[in-house]
Enzyme design. Structure first.
Site, PDB file in Angstrom:
ATOM      1  N   SER A 141     -39.568 -10.359 -43.654  1.00  0.00           N
ATOM      2  CA  SER A 141     -38.552 -10.773 -42.682  1.00  0.00           C
ATOM      3  C   SER A 141     -37.284  -9.948 -42.819  1.00  0.00           C
ATOM      4  O   SER A 141     -36.924  -9.514 -43.926  1.00  0.00           O
ATOM      5  CB  SER A 141     -38.215 -12.247 -42.932  1.00  0.00           C
ATOM      6  OG  SER A 141     -37.075 -12.629 -42.200  1.00  0.00           O
ATOM      7  N   TYR A 149     -34.935 -18.799 -48.212  1.00  0.00           N
ATOM      8  CA  TYR A 149     -35.998 -18.265 -47.345  1.00  0.00           C
ATOM      9  C   TYR A 149     -36.085 -16.743 -47.499  1.00  0.00           C
ATOM     10  O   TYR A 149     -37.156 -16.189 -47.787  1.00  0.00           O
ATOM     11  CB  TYR A 149     -35.749 -18.649 -45.881  1.00  0.00           C
ATOM     12  CG  TYR A 149     -36.642 -17.873 -44.946  1.00  0.00           C
ATOM     13  CD1 TYR A 149     -38.016 -18.078 -44.957  1.00  0.00           C
ATOM     14  CD2 TYR A 149     -36.119 -16.892 -44.095  1.00  0.00           C
ATOM     15  CE1 TYR A 149     -38.863 -17.330 -44.141  1.00  0.00           C
ATOM     16  CE2 TYR A 149     -36.953 -16.137 -43.277  1.00  0.00           C
ATOM     17  CZ  TYR A 149     -38.319 -16.364 -43.306  1.00  0.00           C
ATOM     18  OH  TYR A 149     -39.144 -15.620 -42.506  1.00  0.00           O
ATOM     19  N   LYS A 203     -39.050 -14.269 -49.346  1.00  0.00           N
ATOM     20  CA  LYS A 203     -39.750 -13.154 -48.700  1.00  0.00           C
ATOM     21  C   LYS A 203     -39.600 -11.865 -49.515  1.00  0.00           C
ATOM     22  O   LYS A 203     -40.535 -11.073 -49.643  1.00  0.00           O
ATOM     23  CB  LYS A 203     -39.231 -12.955 -47.277  1.00  0.00           C
ATOM     24  CG  LYS A 203     -39.676 -14.051 -46.322  1.00  0.00           C
ATOM     25  CD  LYS A 203     -41.177 -13.964 -46.090  1.00  0.00           C
ATOM     26  CE  LYS A 203     -41.714 -15.109 -45.274  1.00  0.00           C
ATOM     27  NZ  LYS A 203     -43.176 -15.060 -45.099  1.00  0.00           N
TER      28      LYS A 203
END
Ligand code: UDP
Length: 352
Positions: A129, A153, A157
């Site tokens: 991402s 988050y 990743k």
């Protein structure tokens, strides 16, 4: 530059897509199936639905973090390549439940990778991402810019990329980490994004409820004062997966750009965007074009943690995969609207 090898594939390949019943995963699965490949989906159906998995594709309902499920899926189906899309992806939720995010996105991925090594899987594509960049530099971002994620988050990743690089170094696994920018649109109404977590569906949601869409700040240092992002059509994104998979196969590990070859001989990190920024206001203007009338907005406070602008450099993916996007913002918004209507038929009266 990836080149196609002269030799043909000696054995048919089977690709396991984790999260293949979700919004992005179903698009990737459909594209793989349409290209004639054998596909197996592993999905816990926590956000995905079985009806998104095309006919002819086996759906295994299970958890990527369950070693027994992963082992059986890989061995029983003779899986040769894995596309790992299953993950939790809500930034705010990741801040509230960091350990859960690490379990879902990091621990589960380690389990999946262990299974892949054990089963001799040769290629692995990972849904990374743009959140790995954090605030970015305020403009176009290159893959070698320093990753500085600012929430669990994005951190999860980035750790996923590290896991892959380390496993690749130790085992020869070939991989690509695809850093998705802002994904929108659908190839068909049934495959529309059912979540209301990103700008386009949030605009539709507000309008459907009879409210004005909210713009999180109009005083950013951008041309029109609203935040700029790089929106990429999910169909173009799916195509990038097919090309990445082919590049890993065709080149036998020689897919890295020359500049990086000394560091990462087995893997590739690629931005997946258009290279063009669109502001929040421009996206809302596109919604207005689809609906046939201007959309009245409410400007509210800036959202904490938002970078002013995040746009992908697409030089590397263009060079290495020969990939570029063919769908524009209006294609994304109009197809997303058809998907929204399929789930919210009551919104039809919003369009003239
Ligand atoms: N945004 C907004 N109003 C909304 C939802 C999002 O102004 O109702 C803005 C958000 O501040 C960001 C952009 O739209 O600048 C894209 O947000 P999204 O959550 O879709 O993706 P992000 O770039 O944060 O991953």
């Amino acid at each position: 530059m990836a080149s196609s090898g002269a030799q043909s594939d000696p054995s048919p390949e089977t690709i396991l897509v984790t999260g293949g019943a979700g919004y992005i995963g179903a698009h990737v699965t459909a594209a793989l199936a349409a290209s004639g490949r054998s596909v197996v989906v592993l999905d816990d159906l926590s956000t995905g639905t079985a009806d998104r998995v095309p006919d002819g594709v086996t759906l295994i309902e299970g958890d990527v973090g369950d070693a027994a499920v992963v082992g059986a899926a890989l061995h029983d189906h003779g899986v040769t390549a894995v596309i790992h899309i299953a993950a939790k992806k809500q930034v705010g939720e990741s801040v509230a439940r960091p350990l859960w995010y690490y379990r879902q996105n990091v621990t589960a991925m380690a389990t999946l990778l262990e299974g892949c090594v054990d089963a001799g899987v040769g290629r692995f594509l990972f849904s990374s991402s743009a959140a790995t960049y954090g605030m970015g530099s305020g403009g176009v971002i290159e893959e070698d810019d320093p990753p500085r994620p600012i929430n669990p988050y994005g951190e999860s990743k980035l750790i996923g990329e590290w896991l892959l690089a380390d496993v690749a170094r130790a085992t020869g696994l070939r991989y690509a980490a695809l850093r998705y920018f802002n994904v929108a649109g659908a190839v068909s109404p049934e495959l529309g994004d059912p979540g209301v977590f990103n700008l386009v569906p949030m605009v539709f949601d507000a309008l459907t409820r009879g409210e004005r869409p909210r713009i999180f700040g109009a005083d950013w240092p951008t041309p029109d004062g609203t935040c700029v992002r790089d929106y990429v059509h999910v169909a173009d994104l799916a195509d990038a997966h097919i090309r990445a998979l082919d590049a890993l196969q065709a080149t036998g590990g020689e897919v890295t750009p020359e500049a990086d070859a000394a560091e990462t001989v087995d893997g590739l990190v690629l931005n997946v965007g258009t290279g063009q920024g669109s502001s929040v206001q421009e996206v809302i203007d596109a919604v207005g074009r689809v609906l046939g009338h201007p959309v009245d907005v409410e400007v509210v406070e800036r959202r904490p943690g938002d970078p002013a602008a995040l746009v992908a450099s697409v030089d590397r993916i263009t060079d290495v995969l020969g990939w570029s996007t063919s769908r524009n913002l209006d294609d994304m918004v109009s197809s997303a609207w058809e998907g929204w209507l399929a789930l919210h038929p009551e919104a039809a009266s919003l369009a003239e």
